[in-house]
Design a protein around this motif. Structure first.
Motif, PDB file in Angstrom:
ATOM      1  N   GLU A 265      15.736   5.970  38.275  1.00 37.19           N
ATOM      2  CA  GLU A 265      15.390   4.608  37.849  1.00 37.19           C
ATOM      3  C   GLU A 265      14.262   4.576  36.814  1.00 37.19           C
ATOM      4  O   GLU A 265      14.333   3.858  35.828  1.00 37.19           O
ATOM      5  CB  GLU A 265      15.020   3.764  39.066  1.00 37.19           C
ATOM      6  N   ASP A 266      13.208   5.316  37.049  1.00 39.44           N
ATOM      7  CA  ASP A 266      12.085   5.327  36.106  1.00 39.44           C
ATOM      8  C   ASP A 266      12.032   6.656  35.360  1.00 39.44           C
ATOM      9  O   ASP A 266      10.968   7.127  34.972  1.00 39.44           O
ATOM     10  CB  ASP A 266      10.758   5.064  36.817  1.00 39.44           C
ATOM     11  N   GLY A 267      13.235   7.220  35.125  1.00 38.63           N
ATOM     12  CA  GLY A 267      13.298   8.525  34.486  1.00 38.63           C
ATOM     13  C   GLY A 267      13.598   8.489  32.997  1.00 38.63           C
ATOM     14  O   GLY A 267      13.947   9.513  32.417  1.00 38.63           O
ATOM     15  N   THR A 268      13.462   7.308  32.377  1.00 38.75           N
ATOM     16  CA  THR A 268      13.674   7.224  30.935  1.00 38.75           C
ATOM     17  C   THR A 268      12.427   7.708  30.204  1.00 38.75           C
ATOM     18  O   THR A 268      11.342   7.154  30.370  1.00 38.75           O
ATOM     19  CB  THR A 268      14.016   5.788  30.509  1.00 38.75           C
ATOM     20  N   VAL A 269      12.600   8.735  29.405  1.00 40.50           N
ATOM     21  CA  VAL A 269      11.484   9.334  28.678  1.00 40.50           C
ATOM     22  C   VAL A 269      11.230   8.623  27.357  1.00 40.50           C
ATOM     23  O   VAL A 269      10.091   8.395  26.955  1.00 40.50           O
ATOM     24  CB  VAL A 269      11.762  10.831  28.411  1.00 40.50           C
TER      25      VAL A 269
END
Length: 409
Positions: A265-269
């Protein structure tokens, strides 16, 4: 080791590379080159990273070269992607801006844009465009933001002239298997708290973005991770048992799902799209680069602003231009960019030139086109003409003053 460096950087002699390696390997760093993998034993300040990949050495050597003045040459060089979707979309955008790339032989890597004098176009791999901007071998380039960030590594000589070219949209994201060990892992917090990851058994991440990957995991307090560099078909790595996760560019996410992977979920770099980038040194030092940059920027902004916009022209009866304008402005969809243009339509009646009609010209977005036509007709508009817009030029390119300010000009 010497042969590896020579194959990566053929423009250097082994003796030069020997001295260069001394430059890029400060005594404060403990470095072990493990094939093409980066093994981060602990997450501390950057100077304590315990390994360095060959690509990182290459980038560092290029950065050392970038500290000197630009190479002497009279031609201005623009780098374009040599193949793939990015190459096609870049050429299409330039064509839409009336900048036609003329390539005599499709096998050649050099071309020209007749509309821009003294400009050479060089087709290169995206990462090589960034490297050659830093080395001074290119002055301008079109690449993805992901490539600039990964291979530019924060170098201040790279200036993003236009950051939203509206093609190549994707995001760099961390993905893990849907089932098994990661079935209940949905966030970076979940991943960090897994007890499996130790110094002896780090999380294995397959990626082509080791610089961004290291920075991302460090920011999330992840202490035990090992990156294995790879290009293409990364989705197969977890199923083959050679990686626990992948860090890759994602467009729709369909390929991930088809390979039983899920995004955290919050793994967008990084959110990425095509950008227009330049060398700061070239803009300041090389004659003509700033002028060509200005023209390309104006063409880009004028075209991109016009995308999805239409000119609507209608004739309306009225007692005066002001009276017609008041009727037009009473409708919510007829304001245009700054307001309607109203001008008399002259005709000859009984030997006299009279103006019973007024022409109304407005600019409307595609989504409001039909509603705007209906409103024009409801207040007396007739003979409605609709045509797509190609360019909308502002008094000055909005990004131009910002660029000059960043250059101190």
């Amino acid at each position: 080791m010497e042969s590896l460096f020579t194959s990566l950087l053929p423009q250097y002699t082994p003796k030069q590379l020997s001295s260069a390696s001394a430059v890029v390997t400060p005594p404060s760093l403990s470095i072990s080159l493990l094939s093409t993998a980066i093994h981060v034993h602990s997450v501390k300040p950057l100077a304590t990273v315990t390994c360095l990949s060959a690509s990182a050495v290459h980038a560092t050597v290029e950065n050392e070269r970038a500290g000197s003045r630009i190479p002497k040459r009279s031609e201005i060089r623009l780098g374009l992607p040599s193949k793939g979707r990015m190459a096609v979309d870049t050429l299409d955008l330039l064509k839409d801006c009336q900048l036609h790339v003329k390539q005599v032989n499709p096998r050649q890597y050099v071309a020209e844009i007749p509309q821009l004098s003294n400009l050479e176009v060089w087709f290169q791999r995206p990462k090589d465009i960034v490297r050659k901007l830093l080395s001074g071998d290119l002055d301008l380039g079109f690449v993805g933001l992901d490539t600039v960030t990964e291979h530019g590594q924060g170098n201040e000589d790279l200036i993003i002239v236009h950051d939203a070219l509206e093609y190549g949209d994707c995001h760099l994201s961390l993905a893990i298997p849907q089932l098994g060990l990661f079935e209940n892992v949905n966030s970076m917090k979940d991943l960090v708290e897994m007890p499996q990851w130790t110094k002896e058994n780090p999380l294995r991440v397959a990626t082509g973005f080791t610089y961004l990957g290291h920075r991302f995991f460090r920011e999330h307090g992840f202490k035990h991770v090992m990156f294995s560099t790879a290009d293409g078909a990364l989705e197969a790595a977890p199923a083959m048992g050679i990686a626990d996760a992948i860090l890759d560019l994602v467009s729709s996410g369909t390929t991930l799902k088809e390979n039983n992977l899920k995004e955290i979920e919050d793994g967008t770099v990084l959110e990425s799209q095509g950008v227009f980038v330049a060398s700061r040194r070239s803009l300041i030092q090389r004659a003509g680069v700033l002028d060509i940059t200005h023209e390309i920027l104006e063409r880009l902004e004028a075209h991109l602003r016009a995308v999805g916009q239409f000119t609507v022209v209608a004739n309306m009866r009225g007692s005066s231009a002001e009276e017609v304008a008041a009727r037009v402005l009473s409708q919510p969809s007829l304001f245009g960019l700054q307001g309607p243009t109203v001008s008399p339509v002259f005709c000859k009646r009984e030997g006299k030139v009279v103006a019973d009609y007024y022409a109304v010209v407005i600019c409307v977005p595609k989504k409001a086109l039909y509603e705007s036509v209906k409103q024009l007709r409801s207040i007396g508009g007739s003979g409605v003409l609709v045509s797509p817009l190609t360019y909308i030029f502002d008094e000055e390119s909005p990004r131009w003053p910002k660029l000059l300010g960043g250059l101190g000009l």
